[in-house]
Motif scaffolding. Sequence first.
Motif, PDB file in Angstrom:
ATOM      1  N   ASP A 128       0.849  -1.202   0.000  1.00 24.69           N
ATOM      2  CA  ASP A 128       0.000   0.000   0.000  1.00 24.69           C
ATOM      3  C   ASP A 128       0.886   1.254   0.000  1.00 24.69           C
ATOM      4  N   ILE A 129       0.250   2.420   0.008  1.00 28.90           N
ATOM      5  CA  ILE A 129       1.007   3.676  -0.093  1.00 28.90           C
ATOM      6  C   ILE A 129       1.950   3.854   1.103  1.00 28.90           C
ATOM      7  N   GLY A 130       1.505   3.438   2.277  1.00 32.26           N
ATOM      8  CA  GLY A 130       2.362   3.540   3.472  1.00 32.26           C
ATOM      9  C   GLY A 130       3.660   2.777   3.264  1.00 32.26           C
ATOM     10  N   ARG A 131       3.539   1.570   2.752  1.00 33.38           N
ATOM     11  CA  ARG A 131       4.735   0.742   2.519  1.00 33.38           C
ATOM     12  C   ARG A 131       5.611   1.334   1.405  1.00 33.38           C
ATOM     13  N   ILE A 132       4.974   1.899   0.382  1.00 32.20           N
ATOM     14  CA  ILE A 132       5.764   2.514  -0.696  1.00 32.20           C
ATOM     15  C   ILE A 132       6.600   3.659  -0.122  1.00 32.20           C
ATOM     16  N   LYS A 133       5.986   4.409   0.800  1.00 31.63           N
ATOM     17  CA  LYS A 133       6.728   5.526   1.417  1.00 31.63           C
ATOM     18  C   LYS A 133       7.904   4.997   2.242  1.00 31.63           C
ATOM     19  N   SER A 134       7.702   3.873   2.947  1.00 27.17           N
ATOM     20  CA  SER A 134       8.841   3.329   3.721  1.00 27.17           C
ATOM     21  C   SER A 134       9.940   2.825   2.800  1.00 27.17           C
ATOM     22  N   VAL A 135       9.549   2.184   1.693  1.00 26.82           N
ATOM     23  CA  VAL A 135      10.563   1.713   0.742  1.00 26.82           C
ATOM     24  C   VAL A 135      11.333   2.924   0.203  1.00 26.82           C
ATOM     25  N   ALA A 136      10.613   4.003  -0.109  1.00 31.00           N
ATOM     26  CA  ALA A 136      11.261   5.210  -0.631  1.00 31.00           C
ATOM     27  C   ALA A 136      12.323   5.697   0.357  1.00 31.00           C
ATOM     28  N   LYS A 137      11.994   5.692   1.646  1.00 33.58           N
ATOM     29  CA  LYS A 137      12.960   6.149   2.663  1.00 33.58           C
ATOM     30  C   LYS A 137      14.205   5.274   2.668  1.00 33.58           C
ATOM     31  N   ARG A 138      13.978   3.968   2.567  1.00 36.04           N
ATOM     32  CA  ARG A 138      15.083   3.015   2.617  1.00 36.04           C
ATOM     33  C   ARG A 138      16.015   3.220   1.419  1.00 36.04           C
ATOM     34  N   THR A 190       1.414  -4.092 -16.546  1.00 36.13           N
ATOM     35  CA  THR A 190       0.962  -2.792 -16.014  1.00 36.13           C
ATOM     36  C   THR A 190       1.098  -2.735 -14.490  1.00 36.13           C
ATOM     37  N   GLY A 191       1.041  -3.875 -13.815  1.00 37.15           N
ATOM     38  CA  GLY A 191       1.137  -3.887 -12.349  1.00 37.15           C
ATOM     39  C   GLY A 191       2.440  -3.263 -11.898  1.00 37.15           C
ATOM     40  N   GLU A 192       3.530  -3.676 -12.507  1.00 35.72           N
ATOM     41  CA  GLU A 192       4.863  -3.194 -12.121  1.00 35.72           C
ATOM     42  C   GLU A 192       5.068  -1.737 -12.581  1.00 35.72           C
ATOM     43  N   GLN A 193       4.408  -1.375 -13.680  1.00 35.44           N
ATOM     44  CA  GLN A 193       4.543  -0.001 -14.177  1.00 35.44           C
ATOM     45  C   GLN A 193       3.947   0.971 -13.144  1.00 35.44           C
ATOM     46  N   MET A 194       2.825   0.549 -12.578  1.00 32.67           N
ATOM     47  CA  MET A 194       2.139   1.381 -11.602  1.00 32.67           C
ATOM     48  C   MET A 194       3.010   1.567 -10.343  1.00 32.67           C
ATOM     49  N   SER A 195       3.568   0.469  -9.817  1.00 32.49           N
ATOM     50  CA  SER A 195       4.319   0.605  -8.568  1.00 32.49           C
ATOM     51  C   SER A 195       5.609   1.385  -8.781  1.00 32.49           C
ATOM     52  N   SER A 196       6.226   1.257  -9.973  1.00 31.06           N
ATOM     53  CA  SER A 196       7.485   1.984 -10.162  1.00 31.06           C
ATOM     54  C   SER A 196       7.238   3.493 -10.241  1.00 31.06           C
ATOM     55  N   ALA A 197       6.152   3.886 -10.902  1.00 35.79           N
ATOM     56  CA  ALA A 197       5.856   5.331 -10.963  1.00 35.79           C
ATOM     57  C   ALA A 197       5.544   5.870  -9.566  1.00 35.79           C
ATOM     58  N   LEU A 198       4.762   5.111  -8.787  1.00 36.99           N
ATOM     59  CA  LEU A 198       4.414   5.569  -7.431  1.00 36.99           C
ATOM     60  C   LEU A 198       5.664   5.703  -6.562  1.00 36.99           C
ATOM     61  N   LEU A 199       6.584   4.741  -6.709  1.00 39.08           N
ATOM     62  CA  LEU A 199       7.810   4.805  -5.899  1.00 39.08           C
ATOM     63  C   LEU A 199       8.654   6.022  -6.303  1.00 39.08           C
ATOM     64  N   ALA A 200       8.708   6.301  -7.606  1.00 40.21           N
ATOM     65  CA  ALA A 200       9.470   7.477  -8.057  1.00 40.21           C
ATOM     66  C   ALA A 200       8.885   8.743  -7.419  1.00 40.21           C
ATOM     67  N   MET A 201       7.549   8.817  -7.383  1.00 34.38           N
ATOM     68  CA  MET A 201       6.905  10.004  -6.787  1.00 34.38           C
ATOM     69  C   MET A 201       7.253  10.114  -5.298  1.00 34.38           C
ATOM     70  N   ALA A 202       7.229   8.970  -4.605  1.00 35.15           N
ATOM     71  CA  ALA A 202       7.520   8.980  -3.163  1.00 35.15           C
ATOM     72  C   ALA A 202       8.963   9.413  -2.902  1.00 35.15           C
TER      73      ALA A 202
END
Length: 409
Positions: free
Chosen positions: A17-27, A74-86
């Motif tokens: 989820d978005i919370g986890r994406i934000k933690s990955v971004a920090k790492r 498309t699944g991976e495309q979505m998560s990579s863009a979200l991670l870039a934003m985070a």
Amino acid sequence: MSKGIVVQKYGGTSVTDIGRIKSVAKRVVNTRRAGYEVVVIVSALGHTTDKLIDLAMKITTSPPDRELDMLLSTGEQMSSALLAMAIHKLGQDAISFTGAQVGIVTDGSFTKARIIDINAKRIEEELKKGRIVIVAGFQGASVNQDITTLGRGGSNLTAVALAKVLNAKMCEMCTDVEGVFTADPRIVKNARKIDKLSYEEMFELASLGAQVLQPRSIEFAMKFGVPIHVRSSFSNKLGTIISKEVKAMEHIVVSGVALNKNEAKVTICDVPDKPGIAAKIFKDIAKENINVDMIIQNVSRTGATDVSFTVMGSELNKTIKASKDVAGKIGAGDVTVDKDIAKVSIVGIGMKSHSGVAADMFEALAEKSINIEMISTSEIKISCIVKKSLGEAAVRAIHEKFGLAKSKR
Ligand code: ADP
Ligand code: ASP
Ligand code: MG
């Protein structure tokens, strides 16, 4: 001055989820700020790939493989863009790409494509600009520019392949467990994290059902000597290092137990016991691109025998059809199917130099009154087929018998 390139792969369980994406971004940002150039491979959010497959199945149970790959990528495309934003939000520069955009060229076998070439020029340019590069895992494009996927768990392969071409210092597989354990920690509560494993052992464990890494990615890592570190996405603890076999690994006889509940057993009854018949059966089955796993042929007393073998559940329908066809041709009897099976296996390079390991495994099962239906062995593994409902109990019994909760490598 850069400390070198690190490839980090985050699996679906790390980006639910978005919370986890934000933690990955920090790492990821922390790794960048520690002086490394970072290339991140990301899987689709949580169970997205399964959900996309379900959507397709609502339309047709046999979607064209090309269209399935268009959808799944498309699944991976979505998560990579979200991670870039985070990552941007944390004040660090990052750029996301699809597999095709970063030059991952595959053959044309949709849903299980093989990587044939990677042109990493674009990634290298972006790294030079100081950016974190994010690549959508599990995908590439064929020479005809069709989008392809690399088989389930394929983000692992993207990570290893990019680590190889970029000559990365380490390929980190960041996941929801602290490393590779002596058994699936969901099944065995006192399973222990393994500090070091050889490529061979990890390949066997993964092929035999330990889902933590995709077998093809280990094959690739072994071929090119890519060092892998399986570790938690949620902490900085050291996980499991996977590398070439070293002498010290041999003193542990069994390094892990694996369970696979996705196989089915097919039996062709009353097969004429004559030279050339087994060749005919398995040639016809191979022609359908079916991978046969274990095979047993009973002793014949009457000139006819039963031949049983196991296949992956997803290939069962194809297998039944091919088996019935060949049974007709060779004058055999019925084809029966047993889906109620599980394969439990032990793996360890120490088995090469120790005897009596199989007997101990069988004894562990006997002590729990678990019947063995099929057995197969190789230099560093032993597998038994048991009833599906007893699979987890079998894993626990074997884990206990070999004292894996305490053994230390
Ligand atoms: P990711 O989303 O990071 O790719 P997976 O769900 O594919 O993660 O794989 C991690 C899971 O693999 C763990 O949650 C664990 O339950 C399972 N697993 C099975 N066998 C093992 C093992 N021997 N060691 C560690 N994890 C295992
Ligand atoms: N998302 C793909 C899968 O679920 C690839 C991966 O996660 O590695 O299989
Ligand atoms: Mg995975």
